[in-house]
Structures are given as structure tokens and as C-alpha cells.
Design a protein around this motif. Sequence first.
Motif, PDB file in Angstrom:
ATOM      1  N   LEU A 128     -22.666  67.995  -9.837  1.00 34.72           N
ATOM      2  CA  LEU A 128     -23.624  66.986 -10.412  1.00 34.72           C
ATOM      3  C   LEU A 128     -24.022  67.189 -11.995  1.00 34.72           C
ATOM      4  CD1 LEU A 128     -25.957  66.277  -7.353  1.00 34.72           C
ATOM      5  CD2 LEU A 128     -24.683  64.461  -8.409  1.00 34.72           C
ATOM      6  N   ARG A 131     -21.232  65.957 -13.791  1.00 33.80           N
ATOM      7  CA  ARG A 131     -21.168  64.438 -14.142  1.00 33.80           C
ATOM      8  C   ARG A 131     -22.309  64.299 -15.128  1.00 33.80           C
ATOM      9  NH1 ARG A 131     -21.010  62.074  -8.515  1.00 33.80           N
ATOM     10  NH2 ARG A 131     -21.006  60.015  -9.510  1.00 33.80           N
ATOM     11  N   ILE A 132     -23.517  64.927 -14.863  1.00 35.45           N
ATOM     12  CA  ILE A 132     -24.442  64.611 -15.762  1.00 35.45           C
ATOM     13  C   ILE A 132     -24.121  64.826 -17.346  1.00 35.45           C
ATOM     14  CG2 ILE A 132     -26.973  65.228 -16.422  1.00 35.45           C
ATOM     15  CD1 ILE A 132     -27.391  65.690 -13.358  1.00 35.45           C
ATOM     16  N   ALA A 142     -27.734  58.551 -16.710  1.00 33.38           N
ATOM     17  CA  ALA A 142     -27.692  59.453 -15.677  1.00 33.38           C
ATOM     18  C   ALA A 142     -28.594  59.641 -14.677  1.00 33.38           C
ATOM     19  CB  ALA A 142     -26.742  60.639 -15.927  1.00 33.38           C
ATOM     20  N   LEU A 145     -27.974  60.487 -11.039  1.00 34.04           N
ATOM     21  CA  LEU A 145     -27.342  61.535 -10.815  1.00 34.04           C
ATOM     22  C   LEU A 145     -28.372  62.780 -10.956  1.00 34.04           C
ATOM     23  CD1 LEU A 145     -24.237  61.259 -13.066  1.00 34.04           C
ATOM     24  CD2 LEU A 145     -24.233  61.136 -10.492  1.00 34.04           C
ATOM     25  N   ARG A 148     -30.433  62.904  -7.780  1.00 35.08           N
ATOM     26  CA  ARG A 148     -29.659  63.658  -6.634  1.00 35.08           C
ATOM     27  C   ARG A 148     -29.890  64.855  -6.797  1.00 35.08           C
ATOM     28  NH1 ARG A 148     -24.352  60.404  -5.477  1.00 35.08           N
ATOM     29  NH2 ARG A 148     -24.386  60.120  -7.716  1.00 35.08           N
ATOM     30  N   ARG A 149     -29.488  65.498  -7.813  1.00 38.42           N
ATOM     31  CA  ARG A 149     -29.404  66.955  -8.498  1.00 38.42           C
ATOM     32  C   ARG A 149     -31.078  67.498  -7.947  1.00 38.42           C
ATOM     33  NH1 ARG A 149     -29.547  68.448 -14.254  1.00 38.42           N
ATOM     34  NH2 ARG A 149     -31.561  67.625 -13.832  1.00 38.42           N
TER      35      ARG A 149
END
Length: 166
Positions: A128, A131-132, A142, A145, A148-149
Motif C-alpha cells: 500500500l 501504491r500511495i 490516495a 489507500l 486501508r493502510r
Amino acid sequence: GNFGGVNAAGIRRVADRFIVQRHLSLTGSSAEAAVRDKLLGQTEALFNDFAGAGLGSSMSALFSSFSALSSLPNDPTTRSTVLQRAETLSTQIRTTANQIGDYRAELFGQARDVVNDINSKIDSIAALNDRINEATAAGHEAADLKDRRDALLIELTQKVEVRAYE
């Protein structure tokens, strides 16, 4: 998207880093205290002294029977009581030792599962983060994301102490 004349251009995430770090720290402390309390409760149950049927009670009963035997050394009933109480204590010691062995094996199994879970969560957090970073470099917020992290970080603090820095 367009919702009844309102155009939503995106979602912005606002979070206080100090509060997030404090939340992670307190969640970890709470989880640690809960696990320690559970483990101590299970260990205490092995000895069962509060119920008056544990090792301490059996030892006291054996010593009391020795005291009675010293007053009546030739009494067969008193001798029999000493032997019976010694056998009871011996049986309890064996049973408790076996329970401790089973408990130890169970704890090792739980520890292995916790380590696997921690490693899985760390891998997910790392993915993650990548991706961030990619989204941030491309100029995107983001927020989803990061949410979720953060959820994974909170789950992780329930297993191990976590320090998170951005």
C-alpha cells in the motif's frame, strides 16, 4: 462524478499525525494488557489455588497430616492420611506439569500464527505504501489507500508494538 448538480472532484483526507500515532500506541498497549491478562488468568487456573483445590492447598494438607503424625506416630489412620495426601499432591503435580506442557505447545502454535499474520500485514502495508507513493507522485490524494493502510496498522498494533512515521 456529478450528483444532482454537484460535481465531486475528489476526496481529500485530513488526519492529525500526532493523534494517529497516539492512537496506534494506545491500541497496542491495550492489546498487550489484554493478552497478558488472558495468559496470567490461564496460568493461574492451572494452579487453581483460589478454589482451594490447587497445589498450595494440597501441600498445606500434607504438612498438616505430617504434624498430626508427629503427635500420633503409631496411629494407622494418621499414617494412612499422610500417604493419601502425599499421593494426592503427587497426582496434582503430574497433572499440572502435563497441563503446563500442553499450554506451552499451544502458546508456541499461537505465536507462530501471530508471526505469520504480522508478516502478512507488513507485506500488505508495504504494498500500500508503494501504491500511495506512486499516486502521490502522480498528483493524486490516495485517501482510500491511506485509509486501508491505517486500518492495517491498527490491526497490526493488536499483535505487536507499532511506531508509524510519514
